[in-house]
Each structure stands twice: as structure tokens, then as C-alpha cells.
Design a protein around this motif. Structure first.
Motif, PDB file in Angstrom:
ATOM      1  N   MET A 197      53.237  54.008  42.116  1.00 29.47           N
ATOM      2  CA  MET A 197      52.063  54.339  41.317  1.00 29.47           C
ATOM      3  C   MET A 197      51.253  53.083  41.001  1.00 29.47           C
ATOM      4  O   MET A 197      50.025  53.056  41.131  1.00 29.47           O
ATOM      5  CB  MET A 197      52.487  55.035  40.026  1.00 29.47           C
ATOM      6  CG  MET A 197      51.337  55.526  39.162  1.00 29.47           C
ATOM      7  SD  MET A 197      51.852  55.904  37.455  1.00 29.47           S
ATOM      8  CE  MET A 197      51.964  54.234  36.784  1.00 29.47           C
ATOM      9  N   VAL A 198      51.936  52.005  40.576  1.00 29.35           N
ATOM     10  CA  VAL A 198      51.241  50.765  40.252  1.00 29.35           C
ATOM     11  C   VAL A 198      50.627  50.153  41.505  1.00 29.35           C
ATOM     12  O   VAL A 198      49.521  49.608  41.462  1.00 29.35           O
ATOM     13  CB  VAL A 198      52.187  49.769  39.548  1.00 29.35           C
ATOM     14  CG1 VAL A 198      51.455  48.467  39.230  1.00 29.35           C
ATOM     15  CG2 VAL A 198      52.748  50.371  38.264  1.00 29.35           C
ATOM     16  N   ARG A 199      51.313  50.242  42.625  1.00 26.84           N
ATOM     17  CA  ARG A 199      50.723  49.739  43.872  1.00 26.84           C
ATOM     18  C   ARG A 199      49.423  50.475  44.184  1.00 26.84           C
ATOM     19  O   ARG A 199      48.452  49.861  44.635  1.00 26.84           O
ATOM     20  CB  ARG A 199      51.718  49.907  45.029  1.00 26.84           C
ATOM     21  CG  ARG A 199      52.866  48.928  45.013  1.00 26.84           C
ATOM     22  CD  ARG A 199      53.621  48.943  46.329  1.00 26.84           C
ATOM     23  NE  ARG A 199      54.710  47.975  46.308  1.00 26.84           N
ATOM     24  CZ  ARG A 199      56.002  48.306  46.329  1.00 26.84           C
ATOM     25  NH1 ARG A 199      56.367  49.591  46.394  1.00 26.84           N
ATOM     26  NH2 ARG A 199      56.932  47.370  46.307  1.00 26.84           N
ATOM     27  N   HIS A 200      49.412  51.783  43.950  1.00 31.40           N
ATOM     28  CA  HIS A 200      48.193  52.545  44.208  1.00 31.40           C
ATOM     29  C   HIS A 200      47.083  52.100  43.258  1.00 31.40           C
ATOM     30  O   HIS A 200      45.942  51.872  43.681  1.00 31.40           O
ATOM     31  CB  HIS A 200      48.465  54.036  44.033  1.00 31.40           C
ATOM     32  CG  HIS A 200      47.236  54.878  44.132  1.00 31.40           C
ATOM     33  ND1 HIS A 200      46.727  55.314  45.335  1.00 31.40           N
ATOM     34  CD2 HIS A 200      46.394  55.353  43.164  1.00 31.40           C
ATOM     35  CE1 HIS A 200      45.627  56.018  45.118  1.00 31.40           C
ATOM     36  NE2 HIS A 200      45.413  56.072  43.802  1.00 31.40           N
ATOM     37  N   PHE A 201      47.393  51.993  41.963  1.00 34.30           N
ATOM     38  CA  PHE A 201      46.396  51.586  40.975  1.00 34.30           C
ATOM     39  C   PHE A 201      45.987  50.125  41.116  1.00 34.30           C
ATOM     40  O   PHE A 201      44.922  49.738  40.674  1.00 34.30           O
ATOM     41  CB  PHE A 201      46.943  51.789  39.561  1.00 34.30           C
ATOM     42  CG  PHE A 201      47.038  53.215  39.132  1.00 34.30           C
ATOM     43  CD1 PHE A 201      46.286  54.216  39.720  1.00 34.30           C
ATOM     44  CD2 PHE A 201      47.904  53.572  38.106  1.00 34.30           C
ATOM     45  CE1 PHE A 201      46.377  55.527  39.309  1.00 34.30           C
ATOM     46  CE2 PHE A 201      48.001  54.894  37.682  1.00 34.30           C
ATOM     47  CZ  PHE A 201      47.245  55.872  38.285  1.00 34.30           C
ATOM     48  N   THR A 202      46.867  49.302  41.668  1.00 35.23           N
ATOM     49  CA  THR A 202      46.806  47.835  41.772  1.00 35.23           C
ATOM     50  C   THR A 202      47.134  47.154  40.454  1.00 35.23           C
ATOM     51  O   THR A 202      47.419  45.965  40.440  1.00 35.23           O
ATOM     52  CB  THR A 202      45.453  47.292  42.277  1.00 35.23           C
ATOM     53  OG1 THR A 202      44.468  47.340  41.243  1.00 35.23           O
ATOM     54  CG2 THR A 202      44.977  48.047  43.522  1.00 35.23           C
TER      55      THR A 202
END
Length: 370
Positions: A32-37
Motif C-alpha cells: 500500500m505504501v509503495r503504491h502511495f509512495t
């Protein structure tokens, strides 16, 4: 290049889908954090800290704040300038760090920052030496030997070491290595950041803009300067216009023409879906301000009101607070911007009950309405 023509509904659904707020929830925190950056860190916790509240609103009650702590300890995620980011993304910031305070003609504030750090170079070197031999350390454990104090009005007064450390982070010299309670632990960046090849600054900016657009779905090409996490995306994506909204947007082409299935969600006041208040007004026609800094008598929606999402619309605000001493989630009001159907009411109440359960608090009932 073709300019995509979108209705407001199209634009909203692209934004909601990009922010992982559809009916199908993500299942894994780091992905999820990778998607949001990034996840924004904010100490305000009238209900829960922002990073945890954002994660809960996507992952649901399967998420535990301990999950975030674990990923920071094992450094799958790292803290950089009040943002939690995937560790591999640090390579996208190292080139910019090497150019601090910037390249080309500097602005007055950049020159002022550069000159202040230069004037306190002896203290900077002392910090590097102490961290090298004894780090990680809190700012309280670092000697304050600044020759020139930081003398701006506001909360940074008399915080010379903290201010210098923040500039050293921007220069790529030190990094947040963890936390001792609420205090940051500092260490040499070479001992915290992955030893990945540094991406050149221009290429890194392009990649960051593309990834930010993928996380937002639709955004303006240009926006106000925001040094930590901009809301604009440069020339990433493709041009678009939104019916009834002035100007040109940039849209992530991978989001176009995708099916949409929405749900109810309670959002942090710092959630990226509504973080850009101008975009929120233009696309969602939603009036919202965080009112915690206003006198109580001037608040319309409450101290820490949570925007309520239903499908592709922002439909109201939840005025609630976590009273941990009493062991309850105290709901003061549900401010409805539109008339709620029975289905909407049931879905929103389920989210409120789930929030209370996740917090481990009882829920004040009946839920008042306003």
C-alpha cells in the motif's frame, strides 16, 4: 497528444480508485505504501495518528499500528522529512540531497538556509562525529554548539539542533533511524539508507512525478511549492479537462476506462484524497477545513472531523474523538452534506462501529446526527 475529456464523476472515480478506496481493499501495508509512495506523519491523534488512520481506512481492522512499527524497525519503510517511504525509494531523493540547497538561481529562503548551516558548520561536524561514534541518538543527546541561533518566529525558535538536523537530512548526511518514545533517533544516513545506486536528480524527479500521479489518479501539472510532498505532477501522464472545471489536468492513463465499485470510508483530515483542498473543491465540490486550530465557537464540523466518503462522493463529516481515559469513541455529530439514504446511513454506521472496534473503544450510542 489527445486531451482526455472527463466528467466530474469520471475524475472523482479515478481519484478514489487511485487512492485504494474502492470496495476491494488492499491487503498488505508495505505494498500500500509503495503504491502511495508515502504516508504522512502527523502527531495529531484526536482519533488516531494520521499514518495509522490512513492505513486503517484502506486495510480495515486487520491493520495494527504494530505492523507499521515492525516495518520501520526492519527498514522496509523509512522516515524522511515527516513522510514514511519505501526504503528503495530513497535512491530517488539522494540526487536532490546532493544539490542542496538547490541548483541554479536560489531563492532568498534557500540562500538564508545555506548561510545559516555554513555559519554553524562546526556544530554540524560535531554532530556527524558524535553520531559516527555513538549513534543512533536523540537530539537531546547531541551537544548544542551552534554559533548562530535559528531566530525565526514560531515553533522553531530555540531549537537549533533540531533545525540543523533537519537541514542535514535534506543534505543527505543524517537520517531518522527510529524512535525512542515520540523522539526521533538520528544516525548517519550511510548506516540507515540502502546502498542503492543514486538516481540522477532530473530522472528521479520524473519518476517521482509519475508515481505521484499514479497514486493520485488526476492532478494539476503545477501547484504551490511544497518541499516535502508536492500535490502537482509536472508533465507526468496525459492531459485532460474536467467538465465544469477550469484549466488542464494530468491524468494517469492506466486509470481511464476502468470499472468502479465504491464503498463508505472515514478519512483522516490529512488523507491524500482530500489533502489538496483546491482539488477537493473542484472535483468533489466538498467544503472542508481542519478546525482544530479554530476557537471552539467558530468550528462548523468539530475539532478533528473526518471526511466521509461514499462511493465517489464526499458526503459529510464525522465529528468524533477517542476518549481513551473513558474507553469510548465519542461521536458528537454526523454532518451530512447530502441527504443520506438508508443504505448510506447503514454503511457509514458500520464504518464508525469498525473504527471503534479497531481502536479498542466502546461506541457512544445512539449516534447523534446533525
Amino acid at each position: 497528444m489527445t486531451v482526455h475529456r472527463l466528467s466530474r464523476t469520471d475524475a472523482r472515480r479515478i481519484a478514489v480508485r487511485a487512492q485504494l478506496l474502492e470496495s476491494k481493499r488492499p491487503t498488505e501495508l508495505v505494498d500500500m505504501v509503495r503504491h502511495f509512495t508515502m504516508l504522512q506523519i502527523d502527531p495529531s491523534a484526536a482519533i488516531a495518528p494520521n499514518a495509522d488512520l490512513v492505513a486503517w481506512s484502506r486495510l480495515g481492522s486487520s491493520y495494527s499500528p504494530g505492523d507499521l512499527t515492525t516495518t520501520l524497525v526492519n527498514r522496509k519503510l523509512l522516515e524522511l522529512q515527516a513522510m514514511i517511504r519505501p526504503s528503495e525509494d530513497l535512491a530517488l531523493f539522494r540526487g536532490k540531497m546532493a544539490e542542496w540547497p538547490g541548483r541554479g538561481e536560489l531563492r532568498d529562503w534557500q540562500e538564508s538556509n545555506r548561510d545559516w548551516v555554513k555559519a554553524n558548520d562546526a556544530c554540524r561536524l560535531d554532530i556527524l562525529d558524535r553520531l559516527g561514534s555513538s549513534g543512533p541518538l536523540t537530539s537531546r543527546e547531541l551537544a548544542e554548539t551552534c554559533a548562530v541561533p535559528w531566530a525565526l518566529t514560531g515553533w522553531t525558535n530555540n531549537q537549533n539542533v533540531i533545525r540543523l538536523l533537519e537541514f542535514m537530512v535534506a543534505r543527505g548526511e543524517v537520517a531518522t533511524a527510529g524512535r525512542k518514545g515520540r523522539e526521533r533517533l538520528w544516525d548517519l544516513a550511510t548506516r540507515v539508507y540502502p546502498d542503492d545506486p543514486v538516481v540522477p536528480a532530473d530522472e528521479a524527479l520524473r519518476v517521482r512525478n509519475e508515481r505521484r500521479l499514479h497514486a493520485l489518479g488526476i492532478a494539476r501539472a503545477r501547484g504551490p511549492i511544497c518541499p516535502m510532498e508536492p500535490s502537482d505532477v509536472g508533465e507526468a501522464g496525459e492531459p485532460a479537462v474536467v467538465e465544469g472545471v477550469k484549466g488542464t489536468w494530468r491524468v494517469d492513463p492506466s486509470q481511464l476506462g476502468q470499472p468502479f465499485s465504491g464503498r463508505a470510508a472515514l478519512l483522516s483530515p490529512f488523507d491524500r484524497l482530500i489533502h489538496d483542498r483546491r482539488r477537493t473543491t473542484e472535483l468533489f465540490e466538498f467544503d472542508y477545513q481542519l478546525e482544530m486550530y479554530k476557537p471552539a465557537a467558530k468550528r462548523r464540523w468539530g475539532y478533528f472531523a473526518l471526511p466521509i466518503l461514499y462511493g465517489d462522493r464526499l458526503v459529510g463529516k464525522l465529528d468524533a474523538a477517542a476518549d481513551r481515559k473513558a474507553g469510548v469513541l465519542r461521536v458528537n455529530a454526523i454532518h451530512r452534506d447530502v441527504a443520506f439514504t438508508q443504505t448510506m446511513t447503514a454503511a457509514v454506521r458500520r464504518e464508525i462501529k469498525d473504527l471503534a472496534q479497531w481502536l479498542g473503544l466502546d461506541l457512544t450510542l445512539p449516534v447523534p446526527t446533525a
